[in-house]
Design a protein around this motif. Sequence first.
Motif, PDB file in Angstrom:
ATOM      1  N   UNK A  73       1.995   3.012   6.745  1.00 43.96           N
ATOM      2  CA  UNK A  73       3.165   3.884   6.619  1.00 43.96           C
ATOM      3  C   UNK A  73       4.298   3.097   5.970  1.00 43.96           C
ATOM      4  N   UNK A  74       5.166   3.774   5.234  1.00 43.84           N
ATOM      5  CA  UNK A  74       6.317   3.097   4.605  1.00 43.84           C
ATOM      6  C   UNK A  74       7.312   2.629   5.664  1.00 43.84           C
ATOM      7  N   UNK A  75       7.497   1.312   5.762  1.00 44.69           N
ATOM      8  CA  UNK A  75       8.388   0.777   6.785  1.00 44.69           C
ATOM      9  C   UNK A  75       9.816   1.278   6.619  1.00 44.69           C
ATOM     10  N   UNK A  76      10.274   1.389   5.386  1.00 41.27           N
ATOM     11  CA  UNK A  76      11.660   1.814   5.165  1.00 41.27           C
ATOM     12  C   UNK A  76      11.879   3.248   5.645  1.00 41.27           C
ATOM     13  N   UNK A  77      10.872   4.095   5.451  1.00 41.59           N
ATOM     14  CA  UNK A  77      10.999   5.482   5.889  1.00 41.59           C
ATOM     15  C   UNK A  77      10.974   5.575   7.409  1.00 41.59           C
ATOM     16  N   UNK A  78      10.119   4.764   8.027  1.00 38.36           N
ATOM     17  CA  UNK A  78      10.075   4.728   9.497  1.00 38.36           C
ATOM     18  C   UNK A  78      11.412   4.242  10.046  1.00 38.36           C
ATOM     19  N   UNK A  79      11.934   3.157   9.467  1.00 36.55           N
ATOM     20  CA  UNK A  79      13.204   2.602   9.942  1.00 36.55           C
ATOM     21  C   UNK A  79      14.344   3.603   9.784  1.00 36.55           C
TER      22      UNK A  79
ATOM     23  N   UNK B  54       2.984   8.232  -0.508  1.00 41.03           N
ATOM     24  CA  UNK B  54       1.927   8.517   0.453  1.00 41.03           C
ATOM     25  C   UNK B  54       0.731   7.639   0.098  1.00 41.03           C
ATOM     26  N   UNK B  55       0.245   6.859   1.038  1.00 41.29           N
ATOM     27  CA  UNK B  55      -0.823   5.909   0.705  1.00 41.29           C
ATOM     28  C   UNK B  55      -2.154   6.607   0.431  1.00 41.29           C
ATOM     29  N   UNK B  56      -2.988   5.934  -0.329  1.00 42.75           N
ATOM     30  CA  UNK B  56      -4.343   6.427  -0.585  1.00 42.75           C
ATOM     31  C   UNK B  56      -5.278   5.854   0.478  1.00 42.75           C
ATOM     32  N   UNK B  57      -6.135   6.702   1.024  1.00 43.75           N
ATOM     33  CA  UNK B  57      -7.109   6.244   2.020  1.00 43.75           C
ATOM     34  C   UNK B  57      -8.301   7.193   2.008  1.00 43.75           C
TER      35      UNK B  57
ATOM     36  N   UNK C 160       5.890   6.240  13.911  1.00 40.70           N
ATOM     37  CA  UNK C 160       4.778   5.733  13.101  1.00 40.70           C
ATOM     38  C   UNK C 160       3.529   6.579  13.313  1.00 40.70           C
ATOM     39  N   UNK C 161       3.249   6.919  14.567  1.00 41.24           N
ATOM     40  CA  UNK C 161       2.066   7.742  14.849  1.00 41.24           C
ATOM     41  C   UNK C 161       2.220   9.138  14.249  1.00 41.24           C
ATOM     42  N   UNK C 162       3.413   9.705  14.360  1.00 39.64           N
ATOM     43  CA  UNK C 162       3.641  11.035  13.788  1.00 39.64           C
ATOM     44  C   UNK C 162       3.447  11.024  12.279  1.00 39.64           C
ATOM     45  N   UNK C 163       3.900   9.962  11.626  1.00 35.53           N
ATOM     46  CA  UNK C 163       3.763   9.880  10.175  1.00 35.53           C
ATOM     47  C   UNK C 163       2.299   9.695   9.771  1.00 35.53           C
ATOM     48  N   UNK C 164       1.585   8.839  10.498  1.00 41.90           N
ATOM     49  CA  UNK C 164       0.160   8.652  10.218  1.00 41.90           C
ATOM     50  C   UNK C 164      -0.591   9.971  10.441  1.00 41.90           C
ATOM     51  N   UNK C 165      -0.206  10.685  11.491  1.00 42.15           N
ATOM     52  CA  UNK C 165      -0.839  11.975  11.769  1.00 42.15           C
ATOM     53  C   UNK C 165      -0.609  12.951  10.629  1.00 42.15           C
TER      54      UNK C 165
ATOM     55  N   UNK D 134       0.804  -1.222   0.000  1.00 42.93           N
ATOM     56  CA  UNK D 134       0.000   0.000   0.000  1.00 42.93           C
ATOM     57  C   UNK D 134       0.842   1.279   0.000  1.00 42.93           C
ATOM     58  N   UNK D 135       2.125   1.167   0.350  1.00 40.48           N
ATOM     59  CA  UNK D 135       2.960   2.361   0.417  1.00 40.48           C
ATOM     60  C   UNK D 135       4.186   2.295  -0.482  1.00 40.48           C
ATOM     61  N   UNK D 136       4.247   1.279  -1.345  1.00 36.76           N
ATOM     62  CA  UNK D 136       5.423   1.151  -2.211  1.00 36.76           C
ATOM     63  C   UNK D 136       4.995   0.650  -3.590  1.00 36.76           C
ATOM     64  N   UNK D 137       5.550   1.262  -4.628  1.00 41.62           N
ATOM     65  CA  UNK D 137       5.205   0.893  -6.003  1.00 41.62           C
ATOM     66  C   UNK D 137       6.476   0.712  -6.817  1.00 41.62           C
TER      67      UNK D 137
END
Length: 460
Positions: free
Chosen positions: A298-304, A115-118, A331-336, A10-13
Motif C-alpha cells: 500500500x502507498x505509505x503516503x496515502x496511509x499516513x 494501485x499496485x500490480x499483483x 492499511x487493511x482497509x486499503x489492501x481489502x 511497488x506503489x510509487x512511480x
Amino acid sequence: MKSAVENLTPTRVKLTVEVPAADLKPRLDAAYKSIGANVQIPGFRKGKVPARIIDQRFGRGAVVQEAINDALPEYYTQAVQEHELRPLGQPEVNLTSLPLEDGQDFVFEAELDIIPAFELPDFSDIEVTVDAAQASEEDVQARLDNLRERFGTLKTIKRKAKTGDHTTIDLSAKIGDEEIDSVTGVSYVIGSGTMLEGLDKALRGTKAGDTVEFTSPLAGGDRAGQDADVTVTVQTVKERELPELDDDFAQLASQFDTMAELEADLRKQAEQGARFEQGISARDKVLDAMLERVDIPVPESLVEAEVHRHLEGENRLEDDVHRAEVTESTTKAMRTQFLLDALVERDEVQVDQGELIEYIMMTAQQYGMNPQEFAQQIDQGGQVQSMVAEVGRRKALASVLEAATVVDDEGKVIDLNEIDPDAEDDDEDLETVEDLGAEDDAQVAETDDAASEQDADAKA
C-alpha cells in the motif's frame, strides 16, 4: 510528446514527460492571445498586442506559466494513460525544463502513488472454522429485558438518584469567566457516560432541585481537552418502571397472546442472531484468508495522510497507541479495497440499477435518511460511481464466500444462504449472503472516498 516511467517502489512511480517545442507552440500562441485580450497597452487595440510587446511588458515567463497551467493536466493524463497507470492521490510535479526561449522543449517529472500490480490466486479452496451458533439463555433474557425496557414507564422519585435513573438537567461550562457552553432541559441517563467526564459521579445522590459543581475536560469544540468548571442543576429525577412479565405484557409488546409464545419467538430471534454473527465471522475469516494469500503493498503516503486526517478529526494526533491502531486498520482497509477491486475486474462483475438502488436504500436506512433525499445527495456530491464500486466489491466477495467451505467447531458445514434476514427484528443489522460480502463498509468506503478525492485533485 514522449514519456517514460520509472518504478520507485511497488506503489510509487516517476513519470518523465518531454513535450517538443512544436507541440507546445499552439499553447503558447493561445497564452499570448489570452494575455493580449486582457491588457490595455497604448498604441495597440485589445487582442492585437504583438507577442514581442507582451514579452517586453510582462516577460516570457508569464506566458509560459499560463500555457503550462493550461496544458499540464492534459499531458499528465495522457502519460498516465499511455503507461496504463492507476494513480492514487495528487502527484508531486517538478518542472525540469521550461521553454523560456523559442524552440526549447518543455520537460516535467511527476511522482505519484499508484494501485499496485499483483496476481490473484485461486480462492475456491478456502476453508474456515467458526464458532457453533448457539443462543444462550442470557441472549434470550437480554432480548426480553430490552423489550421490557421499551414498554417501561418513567416515574418521578423522591429518593436520591442512582445509576440507571433518568434525569432532566441544566448544564453550563465555564473556563474562568468565559461561558463555553450551556444547555437547558437536557435528558440524561445516569451511568450512560454520553456527556462530560465526571457527570455520572456528580449526579449520583442528587435530588430534583439540587445544584452540583465539578471540573471536567471539554469533550469537543475549539477548547476540547481543556478543564472547565461545570455547573449542573437537576430539574427532575425519574426511574423506569418495568411492566410485569405476563400474558398482558405479551399482548402489549407483540402479536402473541401468551408469554410462552413470546419467549419462544425471542429464542428463535436469538438463534437467528447467532447464525448471523456466525456468518459475519465467516466473512471476516474468509477475507483474512484471502489477504494472507496475496502480497498487496500500500502507498505509505496515502496511509499516513488518511491516518492523520482521522486522528486530527478526533483531536488525538499525539496518541501513538491509537495511531498504531488506526494505521493497521487503514492499511487493511486499503489492501481489502485493492483486492476486491481486482476481483471485480478479473471476474467482470457488473452492477445493475436494481442492485445499486437496493444498496442506496439500505445505506440510507443506516444513516436514518429518506432514500430519495440520500440518493439526491450522493448524486450532487458525485458519489454515484463510488457507490457502484462498493456494490461491485460486495458482489465479488460474495462469490468467494459462496465457494468457500465454512464449518463450525463441531464439524458441521455451514450454508450461509440459510441465514434469513427477515427472521430478525428490524433493529438488527442482518444481511443476505451477498450483503455479508462487505468488509467493514464504512471503513473501506472512507478509504475509497479519501483516495478518490485526492485523485480528483490530481486531475484538476
